[in-house]
Enzyme design. Structure first.
Site, PDB file in Angstrom:
ATOM      1  CD  GLU A 143      -9.149   4.886   2.349  1.00 37.82           C
ATOM      2  OE1 GLU A 143      -9.213   4.236   3.395  1.00 37.82           O
ATOM      3  OE2 GLU A 143      -8.089   5.132   1.763  1.00 37.82           O
ATOM      4  CG  ASP A 183      -9.235   7.034   6.170  1.00 38.24           C
ATOM      5  OD1 ASP A 183      -9.111   8.181   6.609  1.00 38.24           O
ATOM      6  OD2 ASP A 183      -8.294   6.232   6.080  1.00 38.24           O
ATOM      7  CG  ASP A 210      -5.568   2.936  11.100  1.00 40.71           C
ATOM      8  OD1 ASP A 210      -6.565   3.632  11.358  1.00 40.71           O
ATOM      9  OD2 ASP A 210      -5.549   2.140  10.151  1.00 40.71           O
ATOM     10  NE  ARG A 239      -2.932   1.105   3.419  1.00 34.97           N
ATOM     11  CZ  ARG A 239      -3.910   1.255   4.325  1.00 34.97           C
ATOM     12  NH1 ARG A 239      -5.148   1.465   3.925  1.00 34.97           N
ATOM     13  NH2 ARG A 239      -3.641   1.177   5.612  1.00 34.97           N
TER      14      ARG A 239
END
Length: 722
Positions: free
Chosen positions: A431, A459, A630, A339
């Site tokens: 997202e 997100d 996160d 990613r």
């Protein structure tokens, strides 16, 4: 602080420069000077486009803010709102139907359904554990978690508990009965297994039975009359029954079974983004070096465990005698995505000719793809991609133009590295709100590359709040995931994925289970993901992957996807329904509890990010339940408080008092960590506390509500003091 190297007009951190030139480039057939020259040309061409796309985000957000401000106190008219979004180009026209044409896709992506891990690339031990989580011990996963209750003398304890072990065996045999049933009897009744062109299960009385579906047996290890392992297949996933009556577990088992191993994390996302704290050349070099070790197959990590020194390495492939004769090999490791970061952030690892930080996403695309060439070139004893592809997850894209820009960037990287067109595949994180409401056109913009669309509900919630910041106060955080917009968003992701032909060519994915210690709860909840038509979903650990794999034996995802193709598609009007507080009345206690919970989570995560460079943490919540945190979870919490401040649900003084009180709570929760620095009572000297305050009190001004600009600035400030 690293020295810097001048290469053309680029000014490069010396640690990163040495890594690329001395370790990454050898073995790729790329010349150093050609690489840097190509990189410089790509930056000159694409960095201005990158900047223009970010400016468009800001312009659209400003127009939306003003529109809501002009209607403050009025009920929102959905038709007027939708028309406005169309007029400004936020909501684009939907084009004709189409089918994606992605070719050369990994079987783990295209034809198998199973769990997906996401792991911080900067932690080599975590990365290796995740890569090796392709296969997981079901016995260990059950014994060590709350899936098996501790009732009736089945406590975990310090040493092996036979009562608990018996419960584990019973659960595992029931799994076998469902996934690979025998004719007329249970696997619980088997005294021994043997193979004679088919699986023979012998009972205590000598009766012999076979599998109901003989084709499920595909291989074995050892001798046919006394196999040490039996390889079965169900729903395109493998199950290995391991037999050894001489082991402590096997000698207690009637059939000598020591373990049942299941194929678990088919794919893993090695993350350079939300789960890491990479703010400079030193950090980026570590991330890239670990990715290089995975692609070359030589990454290893030494650790101490129970007084012994262990070396963690990538697992080898698994070998069996095929039931049809000859040898059968199965990959021993998860198929690895990488990613990259999104379009927003820049990084001082490389400065351009004007002395400006380069877009980090362009740097990631160029360097992580260069590294993956070692896999394509066969420079590793292990093969990651069996389809000769590089699979990159691209997060935080806003709408079709940004997806098209990613595709253009990947084409330029392919040309620079001499790769065939569409070698680099893209995973689209669905997202951001502008991507959700335009998802069909986002998929179209990458229809030759797309291997993945995934709902990132964390997100997505943060972006929902920021986009509609001026519309009014939002409902409490726990209510947001039960309201109209999110169900429609999750359903549409599957609906459009199937309509655009992703079945058999790409993953349709679902989000993370956030409570790594609550596996029984996960097993009850997460079966909803394959039932929803998703052929993968995120889990927080290898153990969770092993357990979640059982859901893909309970549900045939391809069959479920065929069923779902016929349902009425989710409505974009529902997705555009803003989850506001509305007429709901909150008590003073309701408000304070919400603030306590949000601030505690913010501080618990930010203090580790800024002070220790830990990008993904299991942070105890206000009730001491460990939650995976996160930057996405941080984005929700900080934007939620910013929204309530904006609409005077709470006051700045109240929030600051809460922050200071919760800082002391977080300090206490981290008291056992020798590296931890207290935030209380010297708040003014705590860079981490200052960062948390900025995220909240300046939340409305953060680009799309993202937390990265503040976190990066504060982490760099702290590193400069070290």
């Amino acid at each position: 602080m690293s020295n810097r190297i001048q290469q053309g007009s680029l000014n490069i951190d010396s640690t990163l420069y040495a890594l690329v030139n001395d370790e990454i480039i050898p073995g790729t057939d790329i010349k150093s000077e050609d690489f840097w020259q190509s990189f410089e040309i790509i930056l000159n061409d694409l960095a201005p486009k990158n900047k223009a796309l970010l400016a468009k985000r800001d312009d659209l957000q400003l127009q939306i803010d003003v529109w809501h401000q002009e209607r403050a106190g009025q009920a929102l008219d959905p038709a007027e709102y939708k028309s406005f979004l169309q007029d400004i180009g936020y909501l684009v026209p939907e084009g004709e139907d189409f089918q994606v044409s992605t070719a050369n896709v990994e079987p783990e992506i295209a034809t198998q359904a199973g769990p997906q891990l996401v792991v911080p690339i900067m932690n080599a031990r975590f990365a290796l554990n995740a890569a090796n989580a392709r296969w997981g011990s079901l016995y260990d996963a059950l014994y060590g978690t709350d899936v098996i209750s501790e009732e009736n003398g089945a406590e975990k304890g310090g040493s092996f508990n036979p009562a608990r072990g018996a419960k584990v065996v019973r659960f595992a045999r029931e799994f076998l009965d469902n996934a690979a049933p025998l004719n007329g009897v249970s696997h619980k009744d088997v005294a021994s297994y043997s193979i004679n062109n088919t699986l023979i299960a012998t009972l205590d009385d000598g009766e012999q039975v076979t599998l109901m579906d003989a084709a499920q047996l595909i291989g074995y290890q050892g001798q046919a009359n006394e196999p040490t392992a039996i390889l079965l297949k169900h729903n395109n996933l493998h199950i290995e029954i391991q037999i050894d009556p001489n082991t402590p577990v096997g000698q207690l088992d009637a059939a000598g079974i020591k373990d049942i191993v299941v194929e678990a994390a088919l794919t893993t996302i090695m993350d350079c983004e939300d789960s890491v704290a990479a703010v400079d050349g030193e950090d980026k070099a570590l991330a890239y070096k670990n990715w290089l070790g995975l692609m070359k197959g030589d990454l290893q990590e030494t650790l101490e465990k129970n007084g012994k020194t262990l070396v963690r390495r990538l697992n080898a492939d698994r070998h069996y005698t095929s039931i049809t004769g000859g040898e059968l090999s199965l990959k021993g490791r998860s198929m690895l995505f990488i990613r990259n970061v999104g379009h927003l952030m820049t990084n001082p690892a490389i400065l351009d000719g004007n002395g400006e930080e380069v877009p980090e996403g362009i740097m990631d695309a160029m360097i992580t793809s260069l590294i993956a060439m070692h896999d394509l070139n066969g420079n590793s004893p292990f093969q990651n991609s069996t389809a000769n592809s590089i699979n990159i997850v691209k997060p935080k894209m806003h709408g079709p133009e940004e997806v098209a820009f990613t595709s253009e960037l990947f084409s330029r990287v392919e040309d620079a590295l001499g790769l065939a067109r569409n070698t680099i595949k893209v995973g689209i994180m669905d997202e951001e709100r502008r991507t959700s409401v335009n998802l069909k056109e986002c998929i179209r913009a990458a229809k030759e590359r797309v291997v993945f669309i995934n709902t990132g509900f964390l997100d997505r919630t943060g972006d929902e709040i920021h986009t509609s910041m001026e519309a009014g106060p939002f409902a409490p955080k726990t209510q947001l995931k039960t309201m109209t917009w999110i169900g429609a968003y999750e359903d549409q992701n599957v609906d459009l994925g199937l309509a655009c032909g992703l079945q058999g060519k790409a993953q349709i994915g679902k989000g993370m289970w956030p409570e790594p210690d609550n596996m029984a709860k996960m097993m009850d909840a997460k079966i909803g993901h394959p039932q929803a038509g998703a052929n993968t979903a995120w889990v927080p650990s290898p153990t969770a992957a092993t357990l979640h794999a059982l859901h893909y034996h309970q549900v045939s995802v391809p069959s479920r996807q065929i069923e779902l193709r016929n349902r009425v598609r989710a409505n974009v009007d529902d997705i555009l329904t803003i989850p506001l507080l509305g007429d709901q009345k909150l008590t003073a206690d309701d408000i304070q509890k919400e603030l306590d919970n949000n601030t505690q989570g913010i501080l618990g995560y930010v203090v580790r990010w800024v002070d220790q460079g830990v990008g993904c943490s299991k942070v105890p919540d206000i009730n001491d339940v460990g939650l995976m945190e996160d930057r996405a979870t941080l984005r929700i919490s900080s934007q939620h408080i910013a929204n309530w401040l904006r609409h005077e649900i709470c006051t700045k003084e109240q929030v600051m008092e809460t922050m200071k009180r919760m800082a002391a709570v977080v300090d206490k929760q981290n008291a056992a960590d020798p590296l931890y620095r207290n935030m209380a009572p010297n708040f003014d000297s705590s860079i981490a506390f200052s960062a948390a305050c900025q995220l909240v009190f300046e939340g409305c001004a953060q680009p799309s509500g993202y937390t990265e600009p503040v976190l990066h600035a504060m982490r760099l400030k702290l590193k400069a003091q070290q």
